[in-house]
Design a protein around this motif. Structure first.
Motif, short mmCIF file in Angstrom:
data_model
loop_
_atom_site.label_atom_id
_atom_site.label_comp_id
_atom_site.label_asym_id
_atom_site.label_seq_id
_atom_site.Cartn_x
_atom_site.Cartn_y
_atom_site.Cartn_z
N ASN A 9 0.85 -1.20 0.00
CA ASN A 9 0.00 0.00 0.00
C ASN A 9 0.88 1.24 0.00
N PRO A 10 1.27 1.73 -1.19
CA PRO A 10 2.10 2.94 -1.26
C PRO A 10 1.29 4.21 -1.05
N GLY A 11 1.77 5.07 -0.17
CA GLY A 11 1.16 6.37 0.06
C GLY A 11 2.16 7.48 -0.24
N SER A 12 1.72 8.71 -0.09
CA SER A 12 2.59 9.83 -0.47
C SER A 12 3.82 9.93 0.42
N LYS A 16 3.31 0.92 3.07
CA LYS A 16 2.94 -0.11 4.03
C LYS A 16 2.98 -1.46 3.35
N ALA A 17 3.52 -2.45 4.06
CA ALA A 17 3.63 -3.80 3.52
C ALA A 17 3.22 -4.79 4.60
N ALA A 18 2.65 -5.90 4.17
CA ALA A 18 2.24 -6.94 5.11
C ALA A 18 2.21 -8.28 4.39
N VAL A 19 2.41 -9.34 5.15
CA VAL A 19 2.20 -10.69 4.64
C VAL A 19 1.05 -11.30 5.42
N TYR A 20 0.05 -11.78 4.69
CA TYR A 20 -1.11 -12.44 5.31
C TYR A 20 -1.07 -13.93 5.02
N GLN A 21 -1.40 -14.72 6.03
CA GLN A 21 -1.67 -16.14 5.84
C GLN A 21 -3.17 -16.30 5.94
N ASP A 22 -3.81 -16.52 4.81
CA ASP A 22 -5.27 -16.49 4.73
C ASP A 22 -5.76 -15.14 5.26
N ASP A 23 -6.57 -15.13 6.31
CA ASP A 23 -7.11 -13.86 6.80
C ASP A 23 -6.34 -13.30 8.00
N SER A 107 -0.77 5.79 -5.00
CA SER A 107 -1.42 4.48 -5.14
C SER A 107 -1.25 3.92 -6.55
N ASN A 108 -0.94 4.77 -7.53
CA ASN A 108 -0.69 4.27 -8.89
C ASN A 108 0.49 3.30 -8.93
N LEU A 109 1.35 3.37 -7.92
CA LEU A 109 2.50 2.46 -7.87
C LEU A 109 2.13 1.08 -7.32
N GLY A 110 0.95 0.95 -6.71
CA GLY A 110 0.60 -0.29 -6.01
C GLY A 110 0.61 -1.51 -6.92
#
Length: 362
Positions: A9-12, A16-23, A107-110
């Motif tokens: 999730n790129p912001g100005s 932000k980055a995250a790794v999810y395992q399922d939910d 967000s265009n970079l996402g």
């Protein structure tokens, strides 16, 4: 089968980055970008490799094995001609994100970041619920100005995620419900969700004023201000976004500070806060008129929904008209992960981007 999803999730001023395992989030990280950090990259697209490298560095530091990923999802950009839900980041969408977005926004970079990670791994890259997702009814597009056609512009990602969350809590499907969802944040938008489709919305410049946005106003007043000679176009745009609303009226956009002033007996702050609550309720009322069926609930979400003082006032206006539910927070990373999970499980289709040809170069 368990799914691992990298969420970007790129912001100005941050990525932000995250790794999810399922939910479930396995790990999360927020990388702050100062003006000095971004100075070597004069164009937004120049930041792509820089931001990807920072996320790769974090994942390497955590010892995360990229080969265990099932998919990568990035925040959807300001893209023309799309609907809500997930899109595969293929050549056509990548070209749009690089050259044909509606306007520059981080967000265009996402989607581009997601593809940078996914392509070498041979896994899919997606975007999900981009802010420009537009499914308005034809009659909702018509205005009294023949030169202007309405488009949808609201907090699609959090609004739809909140709708899914509420439906799940009720043991129902989001696609079977009629909901009005008010996203209360630095900007406020309100959307009408009919059986899984956002059929109309009030954008953050067309409804309630908010902590830093001016909201709607009688247009004659706006025309007078525009031609008063006192303000430039840039000044007026700041009044709409950035320096309007509570910020203009009280000199702060921090609603916790506003509530402290109210507790200390500041009558003007109390009146401004009550006016904001009234405008939110009126914005909800406008969206209630979009349905030909009974609605299931009005949901108040976003960061400001944590303010019991504010939400209690909104409920006070609406409680005799409809059921009002509070689900606070913005939950963007979770929304991206869960949307992607539904796609991987076959619970939602994935869209393919089809540009209107030829797209004008920006």
């Amino acid at each position: 089968m368990s799914e691992r999803i990298l969420v970007l999730n790129p912001g100005s001023t941050s990525t932000k980055a995250a790794v999810y395992q399922d939910d479930r989030p396995l790990m999360t990280h927020s990388i702050v970008h100062t003006n000095q950090d971004l100075a070597p990259y004069p164009a937004l697209n120049d930041q792509l490799d820089y931001r990807v490298a920072l996320v790769r560095g974090w994942l390497a530091q955590e010892g995360f094995d990229l080969s265990t990923l099932s998919a990568v999802v990035g925040r959807g950009g300001i893209i023309p001609n799309i609907v809500s839900g997930g899109y595969l980041v293929d050549d056509a969408l990548s070209d749009c994100l690089l050259h044909h977005t509606v306007f520059d926004h981080a967000s265009n970079l996402g989607g581009l970041m997601a593809r940078s990670f996914a392509q070498p791994l041979g896994i899919p890259a997606y975007i999900y619920d981009a802010v420009t997702s537009d499914e308005l009814l034809p009659e909702a597009r018509v205005t009294g100005f023949k030169e202007v056609t309405r488009t949808s512009f609201c907090h699609v990602l959090n609004a739809r995620a909140t709708g899914h969350k509420y439906a799940q809590a009720m043991g129902r499907s989001y696609e079977d419900m009629n909901l009005v969802i008010a996203h209360l944040g630095g900007g406020i938008s309100i959307s009408a969700h009919a059986h899984g489709r956002i059929i109309d919305s009030v954008s953050d410049d067309a409804g309630p004023f908010s902590p830093d946005r001016g909201g709607s106003l009688n247009m004659l007043y706006v025309v007078d201000l525009c031609y008063s000679g006192k303000y430039t176009k840039a000044d007026m745009l700041k009044k709409l976004r950035g320096e309007g609303g509570i910020s203009a009226l009280l000199g702060t956009h921090d609603c916790q500070e506003v509530e402290r002033r109210i507790q200390n007996g500041d009558e003007w702050a109390a009146l401004v806060y009550k006016a904001q609550a009234l405008q939110i309720a009126k914005g909800v009322g406008i969206m209630l008129g979009c349905f030909t069926e009974l609605i299931d609930a009005v949901i108040l979400t976003g960061g400001l929904a944590n303010s019991k003082l504010l939400t209690d006032m909104v409920i006070g206006y609406l409680h005799n008209l409809c059921r009002v539910v509070i689900i606070p927070g913005e939950n963007e990373m979770e929304a991206l992960a869960l949307g992607t999970l539904r796609i991987l499980r076959g619970e939602e289709p994935v869209h393919t981007f089809h540009p209107v040809c030829p797209l004008p170069a920006r």
